[in-house]
Write a protein that holds these residues in place. Structure first.
Motif, PDB file in Angstrom:
ATOM      1  N   THR A   1      -1.855   3.400   3.706  1.00 37.75           N
ATOM      2  CA  THR A   1      -2.546   2.105   3.621  1.00 37.75           C
ATOM      3  C   THR A   1      -1.803   1.047   4.417  1.00 37.75           C
ATOM      4  O   THR A   1      -2.418   0.229   5.113  1.00 37.75           O
ATOM      5  CB  THR A   1      -2.656   1.678   2.145  1.00 37.75           C
ATOM      6  N   TRP A   2      -0.482   1.052   4.320  1.00 41.79           N
ATOM      7  CA  TRP A   2       0.331   0.092   5.095  1.00 41.79           C
ATOM      8  C   TRP A   2       0.092   0.272   6.586  1.00 41.79           C
ATOM      9  O   TRP A   2      -0.072  -0.706   7.331  1.00 41.79           O
ATOM     10  CB  TRP A   2       1.795   0.296   4.752  1.00 41.79           C
ATOM     11  N   LYS A   3       0.090   1.497   7.034  1.00 42.68           N
ATOM     12  CA  LYS A   3      -0.121   1.770   8.454  1.00 42.68           C
ATOM     13  C   LYS A   3      -1.515   1.332   8.895  1.00 42.68           C
ATOM     14  O   LYS A   3      -1.681   0.752   9.979  1.00 42.68           O
ATOM     15  CB  LYS A   3       0.074   3.262   8.720  1.00 42.68           C
ATOM     16  N   LEU A   4      -2.514   1.588   8.075  1.00 42.58           N
ATOM     17  CA  LEU A   4      -3.887   1.217   8.415  1.00 42.58           C
ATOM     18  C   LEU A   4      -4.052  -0.295   8.514  1.00 42.58           C
ATOM     19  O   LEU A   4      -4.640  -0.809   9.473  1.00 42.58           O
ATOM     20  CB  LEU A   4      -4.844   1.789   7.371  1.00 42.58           C
ATOM     21  N   LEU A   5      -3.516  -1.033   7.549  1.00 39.91           N
ATOM     22  CA  LEU A   5      -3.652  -2.490   7.565  1.00 39.91           C
ATOM     23  C   LEU A   5      -2.796  -3.123   8.659  1.00 39.91           C
ATOM     24  O   LEU A   5      -3.160  -4.173   9.191  1.00 39.91           O
ATOM     25  CB  LEU A   5      -3.263  -3.057   6.203  1.00 39.91           C
TER      26      LEU A   5
ATOM     27  N   PHE B   1       0.389  -7.701   1.055  1.00 38.36           N
ATOM     28  CA  PHE B   1       0.942  -9.034   1.284  1.00 38.36           C
ATOM     29  C   PHE B   1       2.105  -9.377   0.346  1.00 38.36           C
ATOM     30  O   PHE B   1       2.889 -10.273   0.657  1.00 38.36           O
ATOM     31  CB  PHE B   1      -0.148 -10.092   1.120  1.00 38.36           C
ATOM     32  N   THR B   2       2.221  -8.700  -0.785  1.00 39.01           N
ATOM     33  CA  THR B   2       3.217  -9.104  -1.789  1.00 39.01           C
ATOM     34  C   THR B   2       4.179  -7.972  -2.159  1.00 39.01           C
ATOM     35  O   THR B   2       5.328  -7.942  -1.712  1.00 39.01           O
ATOM     36  CB  THR B   2       2.498  -9.597  -3.053  1.00 39.01           C
ATOM     37  N   LYS B   3       3.728  -7.028  -2.964  1.00 35.79           N
ATOM     38  CA  LYS B   3       4.597  -6.009  -3.561  1.00 35.79           C
ATOM     39  C   LYS B   3       5.296  -5.155  -2.517  1.00 35.79           C
ATOM     40  O   LYS B   3       6.509  -4.908  -2.611  1.00 35.79           O
ATOM     41  CB  LYS B   3       3.767  -5.128  -4.498  1.00 35.79           C
ATOM     42  N   TRP B   4       4.563  -4.696  -1.540  1.00 32.51           N
ATOM     43  CA  TRP B   4       5.154  -3.803  -0.542  1.00 32.51           C
ATOM     44  C   TRP B   4       6.118  -4.547   0.390  1.00 32.51           C
ATOM     45  O   TRP B   4       7.009  -3.932   0.970  1.00 32.51           O
ATOM     46  CB  TRP B   4       4.046  -3.120   0.253  1.00 32.51           C
TER      47      TRP B   4
ATOM     48  N   MET C   1       8.676   4.074   4.446  1.00 30.46           N
ATOM     49  CA  MET C   1       7.457   4.796   4.065  1.00 30.46           C
ATOM     50  C   MET C   1       7.701   5.685   2.838  1.00 30.46           C
ATOM     51  O   MET C   1       6.855   5.768   1.939  1.00 30.46           O
ATOM     52  CB  MET C   1       6.976   5.665   5.239  1.00 30.46           C
ATOM     53  N   LEU C   2       8.857   6.338   2.796  1.00 35.34           N
ATOM     54  CA  LEU C   2       9.173   7.188   1.645  1.00 35.34           C
ATOM     55  C   LEU C   2       9.389   6.354   0.384  1.00 35.34           C
ATOM     56  O   LEU C   2       9.038   6.785  -0.728  1.00 35.34           O
ATOM     57  CB  LEU C   2      10.409   8.027   1.950  1.00 35.34           C
ATOM     58  N   LEU C   3       9.971   5.172   0.543  1.00 37.55           N
ATOM     59  CA  LEU C   3      10.141   4.290  -0.626  1.00 37.55           C
ATOM     60  C   LEU C   3       8.786   3.841  -1.167  1.00 37.55           C
ATOM     61  O   LEU C   3       8.596   3.743  -2.389  1.00 37.55           O
ATOM     62  CB  LEU C   3      10.987   3.076  -0.244  1.00 37.55           C
ATOM     63  N   LEU C   4       7.847   3.541  -0.260  1.00 39.79           N
ATOM     64  CA  LEU C   4       6.512   3.146  -0.709  1.00 39.79           C
ATOM     65  C   LEU C   4       5.841   4.252  -1.526  1.00 39.79           C
ATOM     66  O   LEU C   4       5.177   3.977  -2.534  1.00 39.79           O
ATOM     67  CB  LEU C   4       5.629   2.795   0.493  1.00 39.79           C
TER      68      LEU C   4
END
Length: 281
Positions: free
Chosen positions: A105-109, A137-140, A173-176
């Motif tokens: 999701t991070w990569k897509l956004l 926008f916040t947690k990640w 990415m692994l932490l996410l």
């Protein structure tokens, strides 16, 4: 501002039915709030198409089409027309396999257009889509601030390495995705990527050379006089000389009585004669 334009009659120029009652003020306020949040994160989306969407959200399709005919900026009109379709396409991708994990999701956004992310953050009706954008926008962002990890520094994985950016991104990415939860898991992932440790410092030298070096180091160096002051002449202190023995004077030669000169003889003889004569008398 819109009310001022309505008071002056400028809204009627674009559409006879356009008024402040046809404006979605709540959506427009939320749009400005989200834009400010994105600006603080370094994103600068163009809000013009989204602003036009909320300004005309309560007009009919025919009224909106007529309004677009009078607008001189065709690029704005096209972006406004494609806004909803592009947002729906992004929402569909966010609910599919392409965004099945937080890292995906991070990569897509991150690759999506900021204008689409902004508009979808305000208009998303699916709770899953809205939650993913909110986490983006916040947690990640808070998870991203944990990189570099302490273990990376301990293993000499620093920004000086050419592959540091890739390693840091993989760690994030692994932490996410929750795959680096413990110290053991972090070391297991990082050790194969760590560079060789720096060589140990050279051992101290031994033997005659080392002794000579140590002896030279132990000799104190004379202090260097401060600049600007008169330099004192170095005086070498010599050992005190033993006291000199008194010289023995040589014996003085006996002086011989000086011989009387012949000129003094007649006078002495006269004195002797006169003395003898006086005694006789």
């Amino acid at each position: 501002m819109v009310r001022a334009l309505e008071k002056e009659g400028w809204l009627k120029v674009l559409s006879a039915h356009w008024s402040t009652a046809k404006i979605d003020t709540a959506g427009l306020a939320q749009l400005m709030k989200t834009r400010q949040q994105m600006n603080e994160l370094g994103y600068w989306p163009d809000t013009s198409p989204a602003v036009m969407y909320f300004l005309t959200s309560r007009l009919s399709g025919k009224e909106i089409a007529d309004m677009r005919k009078f607008m001189p900026r065709r690029d704005l009109v096209e972006a406004w027309q494609d806004l909803e379709e592009n947002a729906k396409s992004l929402a569909k991708r966010l609910t599919g396999k392409e965004a099945a994990t937080p890292s995906r999701t991070w990569k897509l956004l991150s690759e999506a257009r900021p204008e689409m992310v902004l508009f979808l953050a305000v208009t998303a009706r699916q709770q899953a889509v809205a939650l993913k954008i909110k986490n983006y926008f916040t947690k990640w962002r808070q998870v991203q601030q944990k990189v570099p990890l302490l273990e990376m520094t301990e293993l000499y994985i620093t920004p000086q390495l050419p592959e540091y950016s890739k390693i840091a991104n993989d760690v994030f990415m692994l932490l996410l995705d929750g795959k680096l939860r413990s110290h053991t898991e972090i070391l297991k992932f990082l050790k194969p990527l760590a560079p060789p440790p720096p060589p140990p410092p050279p051992a101290p030298r031994r033997g005659r050379a080392a002794k000579a070096t140590a002896a030279a180091a132990s000799v104190p160096t004379p202090p260097i006089p401060a600049a600007g002051k008169k330099k004192a002449k170095a005086q070498v202190v010599a050992p005190a000389a033993p006291p000199a023995k008194p010289a023995i004077a040589a014996p003085a030669a006996k002086s011989k009585p000086a011989k009387e000169t012949p000129s003094l003889w007649p006078r002495r003889q006269l004195r002797k004669r006169s003395a003898s004569q006086t005694g006789l008398l």
